[in-house]
Structures are given as C-alpha cells and as structure tokens.
Scaffold this active site. Structure first.
Site, PDB file in Angstrom:
ATOM      1  N   ILE A 101       0.842  -1.203   0.000  1.00  0.00           N
ATOM      2  CA  ILE A 101       0.000   0.000   0.000  1.00  0.00           C
ATOM      3  C   ILE A 101       0.874   1.248   0.000  1.00  0.00           C
ATOM      4  O   ILE A 101       1.841   1.331   0.769  1.00  0.00           O
ATOM      5  CB  ILE A 101      -0.900   0.002   1.262  1.00  0.00           C
TER       6      ILE A 101
ATOM      7  N   TYR B 137      10.407  11.212  -7.298  1.00  0.00           N
ATOM      8  CA  TYR B 137       9.782  10.295  -6.339  1.00  0.00           C
ATOM      9  C   TYR B 137       9.466  11.034  -5.018  1.00  0.00           C
ATOM     10  O   TYR B 137       8.537  10.704  -4.305  1.00  0.00           O
ATOM     11  CB  TYR B 137      10.698   9.097  -6.106  1.00  0.00           C
TER      12      TYR B 137
ATOM     13  N   LYS C  36       9.108   5.912   1.964  1.00  0.00           N
ATOM     14  CA  LYS C  36       9.744   4.573   1.875  1.00  0.00           C
ATOM     15  C   LYS C  36      10.911   4.458   2.862  1.00  0.00           C
ATOM     16  O   LYS C  36      11.157   3.381   3.403  1.00  0.00           O
ATOM     17  CB  LYS C  36      10.228   4.295   0.447  1.00  0.00           C
TER      18      LYS C  36
HETATM   19  P1  NAD Z   1      -1.191  -0.183  -6.970  1.00  0.00           P
HETATM   20  O1  NAD Z   1      -1.816   1.150  -7.235  1.00  0.00           O
HETATM   21  O2  NAD Z   1      -1.720  -1.329  -7.706  1.00  0.00           O
HETATM   22  O3  NAD Z   1      -1.227  -0.506  -5.399  1.00  0.00           O
HETATM   23  C1  NAD Z   1      -1.274   0.490  -4.393  1.00  0.00           C
HETATM   24  C2  NAD Z   1      -2.374   0.072  -3.461  1.00  0.00           C
HETATM   25  O4  NAD Z   1      -2.451   0.955  -2.324  1.00  0.00           O
HETATM   26  C3  NAD Z   1      -3.752   0.105  -4.142  1.00  0.00           C
HETATM   27  O5  NAD Z   1      -4.400  -1.145  -3.993  1.00  0.00           O
HETATM   28  C4  NAD Z   1      -4.495   1.166  -3.359  1.00  0.00           C
HETATM   29  O6  NAD Z   1      -5.894   0.943  -3.272  1.00  0.00           O
HETATM   30  C5  NAD Z   1      -3.826   1.030  -1.991  1.00  0.00           C
HETATM   31  N1  NAD Z   1      -4.124   2.164  -1.120  1.00  0.00           N
HETATM   32  C6  NAD Z   1      -3.797   3.477  -1.342  1.00  0.00           C
HETATM   33  N2  NAD Z   1      -4.312   4.219  -0.339  1.00  0.00           N
HETATM   34  C7  NAD Z   1      -4.942   3.372   0.513  1.00  0.00           C
HETATM   35  C8  NAD Z   1      -5.664   3.552   1.725  1.00  0.00           C
HETATM   36  N3  NAD Z   1      -5.866   4.773   2.262  1.00  0.00           N
HETATM   37  N4  NAD Z   1      -6.179   2.457   2.357  1.00  0.00           N
HETATM   38  C9  NAD Z   1      -6.011   1.215   1.812  1.00  0.00           C
HETATM   39  N5  NAD Z   1      -5.339   0.983   0.668  1.00  0.00           N
HETATM   40  C10 NAD Z   1      -4.820   2.072   0.025  1.00  0.00           C
HETATM   41  O7  NAD Z   1       0.373   0.031  -7.253  1.00  0.00           O
HETATM   42  P2  NAD Z   1       1.627  -0.927  -6.993  1.00  0.00           P
HETATM   43  O8  NAD Z   1       2.693  -0.376  -7.843  1.00  0.00           O
HETATM   44  O9  NAD Z   1       1.231  -2.334  -7.099  1.00  0.00           O
HETATM   45  O10 NAD Z   1       2.016  -0.571  -5.488  1.00  0.00           O
HETATM   46  C11 NAD Z   1       2.116  -1.553  -4.468  1.00  0.00           C
HETATM   47  C12 NAD Z   1       3.312  -1.292  -3.583  1.00  0.00           C
HETATM   48  O11 NAD Z   1       4.499  -1.537  -4.334  1.00  0.00           O
HETATM   49  C13 NAD Z   1       3.425   0.131  -3.053  1.00  0.00           C
HETATM   50  O12 NAD Z   1       3.918   0.116  -1.738  1.00  0.00           O
HETATM   51  C14 NAD Z   1       4.446   0.736  -3.991  1.00  0.00           C
HETATM   52  O13 NAD Z   1       5.104   1.861  -3.447  1.00  0.00           O
HETATM   53  C15 NAD Z   1       5.374  -0.447  -4.143  1.00  0.00           C
HETATM   54  N6  NAD Z   1       6.324  -0.369  -5.258  1.00  0.00           N
HETATM   55  C16 NAD Z   1       5.881  -0.220  -6.541  1.00  0.00           C
HETATM   56  C17 NAD Z   1       6.792  -0.120  -7.584  1.00  0.00           C
HETATM   57  C18 NAD Z   1       6.347   0.056  -8.997  1.00  0.00           C
HETATM   58  O14 NAD Z   1       7.158   0.423  -9.852  1.00  0.00           O
HETATM   59  N7  NAD Z   1       5.093  -0.207  -9.335  1.00  0.00           N
HETATM   60  C19 NAD Z   1       8.177  -0.194  -7.310  1.00  0.00           C
HETATM   61  C20 NAD Z   1       8.604  -0.363  -5.991  1.00  0.00           C
HETATM   62  C21 NAD Z   1       7.665  -0.441  -4.962  1.00  0.00           C
END
Ligand code: NAD
Length: 268
Positions: free
Chosen positions: A92, A157, A164
C-alpha cells in the site's frame, strides 16, 4: 506437499490485475496458501471478482487512514481465519499526485503527513493487529513493498522516497520487536513496474528506461518475479531472515548514478 500448504495469508493492496499485490497473491495461491484480501472500499467489487479467481471469498474493505476500520478489518481476519495468520503482505502506498514531481522542496505539511500515514504508518498498525494472530499460528512473516527511492534520490519520487525511508526503518524496528515471537518482518524493494500508482510518478518512464539500459541484467523485472521473492519470504525457506530488504530490480540499485549505457554482451 506445496510450500504454503495450510498457511493463512492476508494480502493488502490489490487495486486491479496490474497491482504487484495481485501478482504476489497468484504466486502464494499457486504454492497452496489460503488467501484473504484487504482493499480500499472503492476497489471492493473489483477485488471480490479477482479473489474468486484464487478461490477466496474473504475480501475486507478498509481505508488505512481510519484506525477503527483497521481494527474492524483484523477482527474480520480473526474470524475468517480462526484466529490464526501466517503471512501478511503490505503493498500500500499513496501520495498527492502534485507532490510526485518537480522539486521536493514544495511538499506541503498535509501531503507529507498523508504519504507517511498511508504508506508507512499502516505497516506498523497492521503489524500490531497481526501479532496475536501470528502468535496463535506459532510465528509469521510480514512482507512490505518498498523502493530504492527510499535509500537514494530518484528524481520526482520526492515525498514517496521519504515515506519509503520511514517504511524501511519501520521494517527494522518491527523486526526487532517481533523477532522473539518468531514473527519475521522483511521488505521487497521492487524495480519499476507499470501499475496505477507508479504511473503517477513524474519520471517513472525514465526509471524503466534506466533499468533496461543500465542495470546489470539489462532488463526490467516482472511483477511475477516480485511474487516469487514474496513466496520465499512467506515460506519456511527464509526462516532465518528478518529485518532484510531484498532488491528485486535487475541489480540496478547496486550502481551509482549511471551516466552511460551498460554495454550489451554483443558490444563488450
Ligand atoms: P497499486 O496502485 O496497484 O497498489 C497500491 C495500493 O495501495 C492500491 O491497492 C491502493 O488501493 C492502496 N491504497 C492506497 N491508499 C490506501 C488507503 N488509504 N487504504 C487502503 N489501501 C490504500 O500500485 P503498486 O505499484 O502495485 O504498489 C504496491 C506497492 O508496491 C506500493 O507500496 C508501492 O510503493 C510499491 N512499489 C511499486 C513499484 C512500482 O514500480 N510499481 C516499485 C517499488 C515499490
């Protein structure tokens, strides 16, 4: 016998099929895990349909900004999983889109608080509620998704990098607190993957290009590769590992700022 047979797993952060949490869910389900999902109320209907694909009808709606919703969500996990939990996946993150580009200096007090509350504090709150359920299960594994922008500057970022960094240190402190109870807390630092959230970061395409041209492996990673590392962390194969951040990023985070393209094997 599969690696996660009999394991009860809570996955947070599925918004759609592109979500990293969804790739993790598929991987943990294929390994025999029994899944429950925690999602934003606005994603509830979509996540219920997705959950059915993985034989789960446990979808708990929760906005992590709200303490009573978190408490209620874990009461639902308690009753759905007979007071046991083996693995918790925290996937999240959120920040105001206006603060995911340009100068970091302009971040507002409200935007700072929002990003850290949703993206980092929620891991601590989840862990507090998961603890008694993991104790009943004889131990557990908590896995959080992070990014190398929390360790060094990734232009654009911005506030998410600060969030993070807070998440990474929360992983360390939680690992210290919960280690004696055989509850392990680790992070996966994923390379860039196209998802709903990542597309909000101003220079995201640059991160994809940098990884494909400069990383040791000369390619981007897939969400399935993150899922496989989550499987390792969820399983007893990682029983001696806690407080660790595993970088699943084609090795890009070992480099100082790359200024020239990494030669391909043909060019060497
Ligand atoms: P995503 O948008 O699919 O997932 C983010 C999730 O956070 C969503 O399901 C959203 O509903 C949830 N969220 C946001 N606010 C919320 C709240 N108030 N209550 C409950 N849920 C909430 O995007 P993702 O890329 O799959 O992100 C997932 C994780 O991976 C995050 O922590 C992101 O920072 C991390 N991440 C992503 C990448 C990338 O390049 N996509 C790289 C490194 C880390």
């Amino acid at each position: 016998m599969k690696l996660l047979d009999g394991k009860k797993i809570l996955i947070s952060g599925v918004a759609n099929q592109k979500s990293i949490a969804w790739a993790i869910a598929k991987c943990l389900h294929d390994a025999g895990g029994q899944l429950a999902f925690l999602c934003l109320p606005s994603n509830g209907r979509r996540v219920k349909k997705l959950a059915q694909q993985l034989c789960s009808d446990i979808v708990i709606e929760c906005d992590v900004r709200n303490d009573s919703q978190i408490e209620q969500a874990f009461k639902s996990v308690d009753s759905a999983f007979q007071s046991e939990l083996h693995t918790l996946v925290h996937s999240i993150a959120y920040a105001n889109i206006a603060e995911l580009g340009g100068e970091f200096l302009k971040v507002s007090r409200e935007g700072w608080g929002l990003a850290l509350e949703i993206s980092a504090y929620s891991l601590v709150a989840f862990s507090r509620y998961a603890r008694p359920l993991m104790n009943n299960a004889g131990g557990g594994s908590i896995i959080a998704l992070t990014y190398s922008g929390g360790e060094r500057v990734v232009p654009g970022y911005n506030i998410m990098g600060v969030a993070k960094a807070a998440l990474n240190m929360s992983i360390s402190y939680l690992a210290y607190d919960l280690g004696p109870e055989n509850i392990r807390v680790n992070g996966i630092s994923s390379g860039p993957i196209i998802t709903m959230s990542s597309m909000m970061v101003e220079d995201f395409n640059n991160a994809l290009e940098l990884t494909s041209k400069h990383s040791p492996m000369l390619r981007n990673i897939s969400a399935e590769e993150v899922g496989n590392s989550a499987l390792y962390l969820a399983s007893d194969l990682s029983s001696g590992l806690t407080g660790e951040i595993i970088h699943v990023d084609s090795g890009v985070s070992i480099l100082m700022a790359p200024s020239k393209a990494h030669p391909t094997p043909m060019e060497r």
